[in-house]
Design an enzyme around this catalytic site. Structure first.
Site, short mmCIF file in Angstrom:
data_model
loop_
_atom_site.label_atom_id
_atom_site.label_comp_id
_atom_site.label_asym_id
_atom_site.label_seq_id
_atom_site.Cartn_x
_atom_site.Cartn_y
_atom_site.Cartn_z
N THR A 1 7.22 -42.18 -60.18
CA THR A 1 7.58 -40.74 -59.35
C THR A 1 6.33 -40.38 -59.37
O THR A 1 5.46 -40.04 -59.98
CB THR A 1 8.49 -40.07 -60.56
OG1 THR A 1 9.54 -40.89 -61.00
CG2 THR A 1 8.86 -38.80 -60.00
N CYS B 1 -23.52 -42.51 -76.30
CA CYS B 1 -23.85 -42.67 -77.81
C CYS B 1 -22.88 -43.49 -78.24
O CYS B 1 -21.58 -42.94 -78.29
CB CYS B 1 -24.03 -41.20 -78.27
SG CYS B 1 -24.63 -41.48 -79.90
#
Ligand code: PLP
Length: 374
Positions: free
Chosen positions: A226, A313
């Site tokens: 949709t 990181c």
């Protein structure tokens, strides 16, 4: 954005006020764009108007715009549903291209940050299997523009299709599908002040792509699910505003250049990536000797300015940013680089605040280096 001075437009742009209004209106109106009743037809009208606006942003035929759930999905669809078995992608593509087909051959980048066209030609000639080449229009980290037209010419000479990730370029610089020569283009709404979670794949020829998300027949059978009507409507409004604002966006280069000039006056040893190359007018990626990316991003955050590092990181270890690695930038320089990316809300006061915060950080760093006991 969180009351901060926001200089991280390449991560996501603040939603434009007119987009917020249009999204809220579309949500209030509701409706499924596939429903035949009046409410559905109203929703369909919003989607089709947005299709025209997004097409206009890149000079495309609205019939060739397929709305997707993100820029990531558009990139995935181009790479996974073009029917091409052989893929060649540049080393500095976004993760959504690099991870979409792990079997893709990586095309190297020159140290200046642009695709190595000679290497690309060798890769294209290495097999008779028709390929799909992916090259981005502008890199998200450095802002450096890629020679997409040259890549398109090369790719087509060798029977390959070209996919261009224009997520960072469209709405920031003129992008025109005709002269660009790409067969597919990926766009994303939230980089231009639209909502997050909506993108588009522009196809030169709809026959050359298959559906990627399976289910219903939405988007002409090319993307099931949709339609995200409020998101798509917001994308359309953002596209129009971005197109109207291209000249103002180009003028951001003035602010960006002042930032770089004054940063260099404070620290003459900074390295600006792509400083002498065509790049996005809003983007500055530069490295400061001895001052880690994380220290700069966190320090600026505390001082009230949002910028980004570009290095991830993971498991407590800072990883080498792959875009700079592909350019052959030494690790110590790459790990001290930050990205400042401006936009339509940026002012001289933002630049002043950034430079004040950054100069103070640098001064503290120098003081500690001179007297480690303190
Ligand atoms: N391509 C580039 C160059 C990007 O910078 C990004 C987002 O950072 C994407 C693709 C992914 O777009 P989205 O956030 O809509 O999935």
């Amino acid at each position: 954005m969180a009351g901060q001075r926001y200089l991280d437009f390449n991560a996501t742009a603040p939603p434009r006020p007119e987009v917020i209004e249009a999204v809220a209106d579309a949500m209030r109106e509701g409706g499924n764009a596939s429903s035949v009743h009046g409410t559905g037809r109203l929703a369909r009208g919003g989607v089709e108007q947005a299709r025209h606006s997004v097409a206009a942003l890149v000079g495309a035929d609205p019939a060739n715009v397929v709305f997707t759930g993100s820029g990531t999905e558009a990139n995935n669809q181009a790479l996974r549903a073009s029917g091409r078995k052989r893929l060649i992608v540049t080393a500095i593509e976004h993760e959504s291209v690099l991870q979409a087909r792990p079997d893709a051959v990586i095309c190297p980048i020159l140290s200046c940050g642009t695709v190595d066209l000679e290497a690309l030609e060798r890769l294209l000639m290495a097999s008779d299997e028709p390929a799909l080449v992916a090259v981005m229009a502008a890199n998200n980290e450095t802002g450096i523009l890629q020679p997409v037209r040259d890549v398109a010419r090369l790719a087509h000479e060798h029977g390959a299709l070209l996919h261009c990730d224009a997520v960072q370029a469209a709405g920031k610089i003129p992008v025109d599908v005709g002269p660009l020569g790409a067969d597919f283009i990926a766009l994303s709404a939230h980089k231009i002040g639209g909502p997050q979670g909506v993108g588009a794949l522009i196809c030169r020829n709809r026959q050359s792509i298959e559906r990627f998300v399976h289910g219903g027949g939405q988007e002409g059978g090319l993307r099931a699910g949709t339609e995200n009507v409020p998101g798509i409507v917001g994308f359309g409004v953002a596209a129009t505003s971005a197109l109207d604002g291209l000249d103002d966006f180009a003028a951001l280069a003035g602010l960006r250049d002042i930032l770089e000039r004054r940063a260099r006056e404070i620290e003459p040893a900074i390295t600006v990536f792509g400083g002498d190359l065509p790049r996005l007018p809003n983007t500055s990626k530069f490295s400061t000797p001895g001052l880690s990316s994380e220290v700069q991003v966190m320090g600026l955050d505390l001082a009230g300015t949002a910028i980004s590092a570009g290095s991830a990181c993971s498991a407590g270890r800072v990883e080498m940013p792959y875009v700079l690695a592909a350019m052959g930038v030494p690790e110590d320089i790459a790990l001290s680089a930050v990205r400042v990316s401006l936009g339509w809300t940026s002012t001289m006061a933002d630049i002043d605040a950034f430079l004040d915060g950054w100069a103070a950080l640098r001064a503290r760093h120098l003081a500690r280096a001179a007297n480690p006991a303190t």
